[in-house]
Design an enzyme around this catalytic site. Structure first.
Site, short mmCIF file in Angstrom:
data_model
loop_
_atom_site.label_atom_id
_atom_site.label_comp_id
_atom_site.label_asym_id
_atom_site.label_seq_id
_atom_site.Cartn_x
_atom_site.Cartn_y
_atom_site.Cartn_z
N GLU A 67 0.84 -1.11 0.01
CA GLU A 67 0.00 0.03 -0.21
C GLU A 67 0.44 1.45 0.23
O GLU A 67 1.91 1.46 0.85
CB GLU A 67 -0.94 0.10 1.36
CG GLU A 67 -1.49 1.18 1.29
CD GLU A 67 -2.81 1.00 2.33
OE1 GLU A 67 -3.98 2.15 2.53
OE2 GLU A 67 -2.36 0.60 4.04
N LYS A 144 -10.30 2.26 -3.23
CA LYS A 144 -9.86 1.78 -1.55
C LYS A 144 -11.05 1.93 -0.89
O LYS A 144 -11.79 2.96 -1.17
CB LYS A 144 -8.57 1.75 -0.50
CG LYS A 144 -9.46 1.60 1.11
CD LYS A 144 -7.56 2.32 1.60
CE LYS A 144 -7.78 1.19 3.22
NZ LYS A 144 -6.57 1.96 3.80
N CYS A 183 -5.80 -2.51 1.30
CA CYS A 183 -5.84 -3.08 3.51
C CYS A 183 -7.32 -3.06 4.21
O CYS A 183 -7.79 -4.18 4.05
CB CYS A 183 -5.10 -1.56 3.42
SG CYS A 183 -4.20 -1.48 5.37
#
Length: 313
Positions: A67, A144, A183
């Protein structure tokens, strides 16, 4: 610069325990590069390129990076938006895209990376995963969806959530089907289920997770690993988690990048505190085998799930 440890699970693929039909495809070989962030930009790029070359040299068709691949993890404080804004990048054309495109062309592989994407309106950007093809072309871009709001991970101050109309895109790389969330998305069973319903066989999470500043004695690594593996079991997917290592005060990232299969077996795992390159063969038809024996998707009761749409204050 520490040499990365090469850890492989290739050639001798673990058996598919529920198999009744022969596989229809050869195994898909995937690579993972676990690294620290290096303050010297040239050193950092060199470390990533070295890891990519090592994975590609082992035959990986897709190499996955952590990330915010080129930047520090800047969300450690809630009030540094002006500084962080200088790290936003366009797609294509930014430094992360150019790194991925150059490596993809050089090695003839797909490269997966992550960056702070510029927003067109100039406001908060997106935490975005990209995949660049062997010809240097963009083949996937996924923003995300879930944004953490906790001490040391103040991402709501920097990132806006991804656009829900684009949802959970499944990307075809050769004859394999992938999802590329990021994540914090790891913790949400709804996300893994949505990707699985869309046909994803492998879900890849670029990651930056480690210590908890408010709870320094609480090691969340075992919980992090367990929930990702469990979501893979429940959805018949391979899971690929690509964490970073090192200390970026107040956080110490705990590495432990891994690849698991639909049966919950961890095929290969990196150490907590060393650079590493993971390479594994994925028998993609294990998804078919497992979901035929335990047909979670076919026996759902979505008509009873309205409560899942209720907001929680």
């Amino acid at each position: 610069m520490a040499e990365p440890r090469l850890i492989t699970a290739v050639g001798d693929v673990p058996p598919s325990l529920a198999r009744v039909e022969e596989p229809t495809r050869a195994p898909f070989r995937i690579g993972v590069v676990q690294e620290a962030w290096h303050p010297d930009a040239e050193e950092h790029v060199a470390a990533l390129e070295r890891g990519i070359a090592l994975a590609a040299g082992e035959g990986a068709r897709l190499v996955c990076l952590q990330e915010l691949t080129l930047s520090p993890y800047f969300a450690i404080v809630p009030d540094a938006l002006e500084t962080a804004a200088s790290m936003t990048e366009p797609i294509p054309g930014g430094p992360t895209y150019e790194l991925a495109a150059g490596a993809a062309r050089e090695h003839g592989v797909y490269i997966h990376a992550s960056l702070y994407e510029q927003a067109e309106d100039g406001g908060l950007g997106y935490n975005t995963a990209i995949v660049v093809g062997p010809g240097g072309d963009l083949v996937a871009k996924t923003r995300k969806l879930h944004i953490p709001v906790t001490a040391g991970y103040y991402e709501d101050k920097y990132f806006r959530p991804g656009d829900d109309e684009k949802g959970y895109p499944v990307v075809e790389l050769g004859d394999a089907h992938f999802g590329f969330p990021t994540c914090w998305d790891q913790w949400f069973p709804e996300l893994a289920r949505a990707y699985s319903l869309g046909g994803a066989e492998v879900i890849v999470y670029p990651t930056a997770i480690g210590s908890e500043p408010d709870h320094p004695d609480f090691d969340t690594q075992p919980l992090w690993e367990r929930v990702i593996v469990g979501n893979g079991i429940a959805n018949g997917t391979f899971m690929v988690a690509v964490n970073r290592i090192g200390t970026e005060a107040p956080l110490t990232f705990y590495g432990s990048s891994f690849i698991s299969d639909p049966y919950g077996r961890v095929l290969v795992q990196a150490p907590r505190d060393e650079p590493a390159v993971l390479v594994a063969d994925l028998d993609l038809d294990q998804r078919r085998d497992w979901l035929e024996l335990f047909p979670f998707l076919r026996t759902r009761r979505p008509e009873t799930y309205a409560a899942l749409l209720d907001a929680v204050e």
